[in-house]
Each structure stands twice: as C-alpha cells, then as structure tokens.
Design an enzyme around this catalytic site. Structure first.
Site: not given
Length: 320
Positions: A149-151, A155
């Site tokens: 949910c935050d690629l 990150n």
C-alpha cells in the site's frame, strides 16, 4: 548529537540520523561493546506512535524470511538517552521511553536517491534488473495475504551489493483472502502512487493486490523516465485521460523525446489501467516481453535465483 538506546539486554549507540518520517526517526547505530563492526538501521518511535510501530512489526515478523524484504533483527520498548556530546559516560541531556526496531542497514540508501544520482533516470536494462527483484518481493507479500500500500522508490532500499529491499510497512494491510476477494478497507500511502480504486476504501473496499500493481507501474515509470506520468489518476488529468480512453499514443507523445521502447510502453499501459481487472498479475509481469528482452540470456538465471530467495546482484556490474 549522540543517543544511547537501552533495553533489558542490549545497549546501542546511535550516531547519525539517516531518515526522518512522520511517525519515526531512523539512525545508523551499533551495539555497544560488540567486537564486530556491524552497523544497523535503528528506527525510533515515540510512545504516541505505538500504533504505527506495532503495525509495521506485525508485518516485518511475518516477512523476515525473504531476501527481498528489509530484515528485522530486534524490536521492543527501551529508553533513549540523548547526550550533549560524544562522551557516552556522562553529560546526559534527557531520557525518554520509546519503541525501537533494529534493522538491516542498506548502505546504498534509497532507490530514489540512487536514480537521482544517475542523471535522474535509469536505462531500461538497469530498471528491468531492479524491477524484477522488486516484483518478486511484492509477490512474496501477496502470497502472505499482505498488500504493501505504499510502494515507491523512497521505500526501496539498496544494500551493499545494490540488491533492492522493500521497506516501510507502516501503511501495509492484510487483505480478506478468505472469500477470494483480496479487499482492503483502509486508505493507501502516497497519493501519486495509489490507484484510483483507493477511493472505495471506506465503502466497498478495494483490491490490495491490484493497487500494488498500479504502484509498481508508477515506480517503474519514475525510475526509467525520471518523472511522474501524470499529476493524478483521474478523468480530469490532462495525461491520464488518454490512458482511461485507451488512446495510448497521445499519452506517450508527452515522452517521445526519450525514445522509450514499445515493450516498455506496453508494460506500463497494462500496469496503470483504470480498470483493476485489466492490470497484469504478478506472474504476467514477470513473463512480460519487456523483461525477457531487456535481461536477454540472463533472464532465466536472474528469475530462478530471485525466485529461490537467493541474492542475485553481487557487485556493481549491473549498474549504469
């Protein structure tokens, strides 16, 4: 300023801050009185951010067997003491109770910063080598019923051999795989990397796997092109509207000066589709002709090595 982190069994010296997020700070540190020179990345969460700490720990402990995921060595509650100078025996400034994570230190930093150092974009060949391992890591998440949910490049960390490691599980969610719908019911991370379906988070829910696929498309575009493909994945966006309507040529005319390959364009088109059902699966991504062509005769070697959880990159031969 130097910090000392203490728990019931260990003491760590934190010397340099390497990251400062909304919920935690990250330092380079070493275990005090340890003979080895091993360096760790140490995340420090204030007590008020326990929920974020706890959420990330719950996923890291489940995913610790994969070489594509940043390693967690130790975590817990401790006392952080700040010193006014580097003398760890005196001159104490203050103490506070914190939650901490002792993690693998990826010495080559964020993928975002590496791309920035290489004239703001990577060649398609270099992108393909990195992207393949990132996709294998995401497959491992999905096989364990977890959506990241935050690629995004920020990150993805690079270790000393430039192996990409997926990091930061603060927004990650388990999806409802029991009924085969794979839905998540909370918002996603960074908006520009999130799919249009996230707007359904608090009503019907959205497919966490397909949202991650969309994010992979934006990530691949950014590291290869050096810019975002559009401002927002909406009907009103001057560029994304062409993706929605399937008028891909008009979308890619905006980037014609970069001489991107047709196969790269085809892969991106199939990752960032408005319709989640039309986005490729992880297995379809790994078999896409762009990856096969860019990796050439090494495709099978790289694919099998990564799939078997073995580090592939062992030096800088793959770099620009």
């Amino acid at each position: 300023m130097t910090f000392i982190l203490e728990n019931s069994s260990n003491k760590y010296i934190l010397r340099h801050k390497i990251g400062d997020g909304a919920t935690c700070e990250c330092y380079i540190g070493q275990r005090q009185n340890e003979d080895s020179s091993e360096v760790y990345a140490i995340k420090i969460f204030p007590e008020k951010n326990y929920e974020f700490y706890s959420n990330e720990i719950s996923f890291l402990t489940k995913l610790n067997k994969s070489n594509s995921i940043i390693k967690l060595y130790e975590n817990g509650k401790g006392i952080l003491t700040s010193l006014n100078n580097d003398n760890i025996d005196n001159d104490i400034s203050n103490k506070q109770i914190v939650y901490y994570q002792i993690m693998e230190y990826a010495s080559n930093g964020e993928l975002k910063d590496y791309v920035k150092d290489v004239h703001s974009r990577l060649s398609e060949k270099t992108s393909a080598k990195l992207f393949m391992k990132i996709v294998i890591g995401v497959k491992y998440l999905h096989d364990n019923n977890i959506a990241h949910c935050d690629l995004k490049p920020e990150n993805i960390l690079l270790d000393k051999y430039f192996n990409p490691k997926i990091n930061d599980f603060g927004f990650s969610q388990e999806f409802d795989g029991k009924n085969g719908n794979f839905l998540v019911h909370k918002g996603s991370g960074t908006p520009i990397y999130s799919s249009p379906d996230v707007r359904l988070a608090f009503t019907k829910g959205y497919d966490g796997i397909k949202n991650d696929i969309f994010s992979l498309g934006i990530l691949l575009f950014v590291i290869t092109v050096g810019d975002f493909p559009f401002k927002s994945a909406t009907y009103s966006d001057d560029k994304y509207k062409f993706i929605i309507k399937g008028r891909y040529k008009y979308f890619w005319d905006n980037f014609d000066h970069l001489n991107l390959s047709d196969k790269f364009k085809d892969l991106i088109n199939k990752l960032i589709s408005l319709n989640p059902a039309k986005r490729l699966s992880i297995d379809e991504i790994l078999k896409h002709s762009w990856l096969v062509e860019q990796l050439g005769e090494k495709y099978n070697e790289i694919y099998n090595s990564i799939k078997n959880n073995l580090p592939y990159f062992h030096g800088e031969d793959w770099k620009e």
